[in-house]
Scaffold this active site. Structure first.
Site, short mmCIF file in Angstrom:
data_model
loop_
_atom_site.label_atom_id
_atom_site.label_comp_id
_atom_site.label_asym_id
_atom_site.label_seq_id
_atom_site.Cartn_x
_atom_site.Cartn_y
_atom_site.Cartn_z
N GLY A 94 -4.99 -2.12 5.21
CA GLY A 94 -4.21 -3.28 4.76
C GLY A 94 -4.93 -4.60 5.01
O GLY A 94 -5.10 -5.42 4.11
N ARG A 95 -5.36 -4.81 6.26
CA ARG A 95 -5.97 -6.11 6.60
C ARG A 95 -7.39 -6.24 6.05
O ARG A 95 -8.02 -7.28 6.25
CB ARG A 95 -5.91 -6.32 8.11
CG ARG A 95 -6.49 -5.20 8.93
CD ARG A 95 -6.03 -5.27 10.38
NE ARG A 95 -6.44 -4.11 11.15
CZ ARG A 95 -5.77 -2.97 11.23
NH1 ARG A 95 -4.66 -2.82 10.53
NH2 ARG A 95 -6.21 -1.97 11.97
N LYS A 104 0.84 -1.20 0.00
CA LYS A 104 0.00 0.00 0.00
C LYS A 104 0.88 1.25 0.00
O LYS A 104 0.70 2.16 -0.80
CB LYS A 104 -0.91 -0.04 1.23
CG LYS A 104 -1.80 1.15 1.39
CD LYS A 104 -2.78 0.95 2.54
CE LYS A 104 -3.51 2.25 2.85
NZ LYS A 104 -4.49 2.09 3.93
N GLU A 156 -4.86 -6.89 15.19
CA GLU A 156 -4.31 -5.61 14.75
C GLU A 156 -5.40 -4.53 14.79
O GLU A 156 -5.13 -3.36 14.97
CB GLU A 156 -3.72 -5.72 13.34
CG GLU A 156 -2.66 -4.66 13.08
CD GLU A 156 -1.86 -4.88 11.81
OE1 GLU A 156 -0.71 -4.45 11.77
OE2 GLU A 156 -2.39 -5.48 10.84
N HIS A 209 -5.24 -33.35 18.10
CA HIS A 209 -4.15 -34.22 18.52
C HIS A 209 -3.02 -33.40 19.14
O HIS A 209 -1.89 -33.89 19.23
CB HIS A 209 -3.64 -35.03 17.32
CG HIS A 209 -4.72 -35.92 16.78
ND1 HIS A 209 -4.89 -37.22 17.20
CD2 HIS A 209 -5.74 -35.65 15.91
CE1 HIS A 209 -5.95 -37.73 16.58
NE2 HIS A 209 -6.48 -36.80 15.80
N GLU A 221 10.60 -4.82 4.32
CA GLU A 221 10.66 -6.25 3.98
C GLU A 221 10.28 -6.45 2.51
O GLU A 221 10.96 -7.16 1.76
CB GLU A 221 9.69 -7.06 4.85
CG GLU A 221 9.98 -7.06 6.33
CD GLU A 221 9.34 -5.88 7.07
OE1 GLU A 221 9.14 -4.81 6.45
OE2 GLU A 221 9.05 -6.02 8.27
N LYS A 248 9.59 -0.65 14.14
CA LYS A 248 10.12 -0.33 12.80
C LYS A 248 11.20 0.74 12.90
O LYS A 248 12.26 0.64 12.30
CB LYS A 248 8.99 0.21 11.91
CG LYS A 248 8.17 -0.81 11.21
CD LYS A 248 7.38 -0.09 10.12
CE LYS A 248 6.17 -0.85 9.68
NZ LYS A 248 5.30 -0.08 8.80
C1 G6Q Z 1 -2.62 -4.02 7.92
C2 G6Q Z 1 -1.40 -3.38 8.32
C3 G6Q Z 1 -0.15 -4.06 7.86
C4 G6Q Z 1 0.25 -3.74 6.41
C5 G6Q Z 1 1.69 -4.18 6.19
C6 G6Q Z 1 2.14 -3.96 4.78
O1 G6Q Z 1 -3.70 -3.58 8.14
O2 G6Q Z 1 -1.44 -2.06 8.00
O3 G6Q Z 1 -0.20 -5.45 8.01
O4 G6Q Z 1 -0.62 -4.34 5.52
O5 G6Q Z 1 2.51 -3.49 7.09
O6 G6Q Z 1 2.08 -2.61 4.44
P1 G6Q Z 1 2.23 -2.14 2.96
O7 G6Q Z 1 1.12 -2.71 2.17
O8 G6Q Z 1 2.21 -0.65 3.00
O9 G6Q Z 1 3.55 -2.68 2.48
#
Ligand code: G6Q
Length: 551
Positions: free
Chosen positions: A266-267, A206, A352, A383, A212, A511
């Site tokens: 994001g989620r 996003k 989150e 199990h 990463e 971060k």
């Molecule tokens: C989700 C969070 C988080 C996000 C990641 C990736 O709601 O905001 O999990 O999706 O940190 O972020 P980017 O899409 O910006 O790389």
């Protein structure tokens, strides 16, 4: 801002808790044969049985009053209507617009967002069509066989979970890979399995600033350029992002960019262009079915009275356990093998979103918030960790999830699977008394002294709550409904606790610190003042890797 425990319904619930906490679910079932019918409903393709919960009509009525007093109906209207309910980030929360199959205008910041949503959906559909029918080809003229999604968190878990869940609908030529960890092992393992000529990389971020993802994307690009030239990148690297500038800077042609917007969290983003891997794998038609399933749940959520509203009821039952019983965790136990990523997905969605201890007004919350969400495929859990659920000292309410219809051609497997799901829910609810244990042991012909020793160990207290969620099958439509159900459940709980479910400041501090420490590990910066433990760890790393040390 009022706290949930200031509302009159809270006092009522406290009283009801005192009156009913010692009632066993067995007795509730014995006294009320209609219970299983009254506490169940079907929404879309999902049959939900919530009768094995420690609730009765009076409790549900009081919980619904709590939702009313918390202003839930207005908050629902605000979310669907594009108000900036994500106050700390000053953003609207409009994942519901992404699956608004009515296409009626949804206005955010004075602008209807539907034309843009439709434009990107069309762009995704065209692109997915070309890759799937083989007309989109790699630099050497071959069809795409492997798709590598590079993203993390919300830009990984949704597509990973859905592509895995819906594997039977996947294109037979396409193999899906998901790389999220910056540990090079995941990317190296993936690249070792793929051929640059036939691999498509989707860089999904996003913000397009996530360390990463960008590290993995740069490495993938360098790997690709060992075999192909710069102009070939256009055929093999696609970006999904809200950040056009950063995409261009990375070297991806913005014609190959699929856009989404800051009002998609994001989620909550698998319905947006972040879902491109899902569309590539399943095809446009199935992706739209998934949207339709979610839309159906949205309509139910916004239209059904609170007392007969599935996401609302599941949320309120959750609040009942978290805030009155003090149960701090919640288990997600899917039984279909293809749902094995679902617990992780819901864990992020819930923890989150609602893992917050500050209310919208900045005051500390007065009550517990998100449970610790955990789980695994139920049959494997049986199990492993189910022992604790049956006989341990913690109580963790469970959601059992399994597709009803048989699938596949292996005889008996589905019946065995379902018999286990139903048996677990029954055993957890009913338990086994010492007298029952004794009777069973004596029927086996065991001597009295052995029975005396064993019976106590064979007692199951039962009274353990669970929900049974049964989609017709694990199909795109019902998966859409199921995920929307959980999204709304989380939203409702956030409203009751008075928190912002749509920000995630908790990921920031680590971060920032990692940036400073990275420079120190690389020897680019002298050690900063840290606590003694952190400084020692940094020194340890540098000593072990001293040959690469530069300072
Ligand atoms: C989700 C969070 C988080 C996000 C990641 C990736 O709601 O905001 O999990 O999706 O940190 O972020 P980017 O899409 O910006 O790389």
């Amino acid at each position: 801002m009022q706290r949930p425990n200031d509302f009159p319904s809270w006092q009522k619930l406290q009283r009801l808790y005192g009156q009913t906490r010692n009632v066993h679910l067995r007795d509730w079932f014995a006294r009320d044969p209609e219970r299983a019918e009254r506490y169940a409903m079907t929404v879309g393709g999902i049959y939900a049985d919530f009768s094995k919960n420690r609730i009765n009509d009076e409790i549900l009525d009081a919980l619904v009053e709590l939702a009313q007093e918390s202003g839930l109906p207005e908050k629902m209207q605000q979310m669907f209507g594009g108000s900036k309910i994500n106050q700390t980030e000053q953003r609207a929360v409009l994942h519901t617009a992404l699956r608004n199959r009515s296409n009626l205008p949804v206005v955010a910041d004075g602008k209807d967002v539907m034309p843009e949503i439709n434009r990107v959906l069309r762009q995704m559909g065209d692109f997915a069509g070309e890759v799937r029918n083989g007309s989109w080809r790699g630099y050497s003229g071959k069809e795409i066989t492997d798709i590598v999604n590079i993203g993390i968190g919300g830009s990984d878990l949704g597509p990973l979970m859905m592509c895995t869940a819906l594997k039977p609908y996947g294109h037979p030529r396409l193999r899906m890979h998901f790389v999220s960890n910056v540990d090079g092992a995941q990317l190296s393992d993936t690249l070792a399995k793929t051929n640059p000529e036939t691999t498509l990389f989707i860089v999904a971020s996003k913000t397009f600033t996530t360390q990463e993802t960008l590290t993995n994307a740069h490495t993938a690009r360098a790997w690709f350029l060992q075999y192909a030239g710069e102009p070939d990148i256009a055929k093999h690297f696609i970006a999904v992002s809200t950040n056009r500038e950063a995409v261009a800077q990375f070297g991806i042609d913005t014609d190959n960019m699929f856009e989404f917007w800051d009002w998609v969290g994001g989620r909550y983003s698998l319905w947006s262009a972040i879902g491109l891997p899902i569309m590539l794998y399943l095809g446009e038609e199935h992706f739209v079915e998934m949207l339709s399933g979610a839309y159906l749940m949205d309509r139910h959520f916004i239209e059904a009275p609170l007392r007969h509203n599935l996401p609302v009821l599941l949320a309120l039952i959750g609040v009942w356990y978290i805030n009155f019983y003090g149960y701090g965790s919640h288990v997600i136990a899917p039984y279909d093998q293809h749902l094995h990523h679902l617990p992780r997905f819901i864990q992020q969605l819930d923890m989150e979103s609602n893992g917050k201890r500050v209310q919208l007004d900045g005051n500390r919350v007065a009550t517990a918030t998100s449970p610790i969400v955990w789980g695994a495929t139920g049959i494997n859990g049986q199990h492993a960790f189910f022992q604790l659920l049956h006989q341990g000292t913690h109580v963790a309410p469970i959601d059992f999830i399994v597709g009803l219809h048989k699938h596949g051609s292996l005889p008996e497997h589905h019946e065995i699977l379902l018999s286990n799901v139903f048996a677990q829910a029954e055993a957890l609810m009913r338990g086994q008394t010492e007298a029952e244990a004794r009777a069973a042991l004596s029927a086996q012909g065991l001597p009295e002294e052995r029975i005396g020793l064993l019976a106590k160990h064979k007692v199951f207290e039962g009274n353990h709550p669970s929900n049974m969620l049964l989609p017709r099958s694990i199909n795109p439509h019902d998966m859409g409904s199921l995920i929307a159900l959980y999204e709304h459940k989380v939203f409702v709980q956030g409203v009751i606790w008075g928190i912002n479910s749509f920000d995630q400041w908790g990921v920031e501090l680590g971060k920032q610190l990692a940036k400073t420490i990275l420079a120190e590990l690389k020897g680019e910066q002298k050690t900063q003042p840290h606590d003694a433990s952190t400084s020692r760890l940094i020194r340890l790393y540098r000593d072990v890797n001293s040959d690469t040390r530069r300072l």
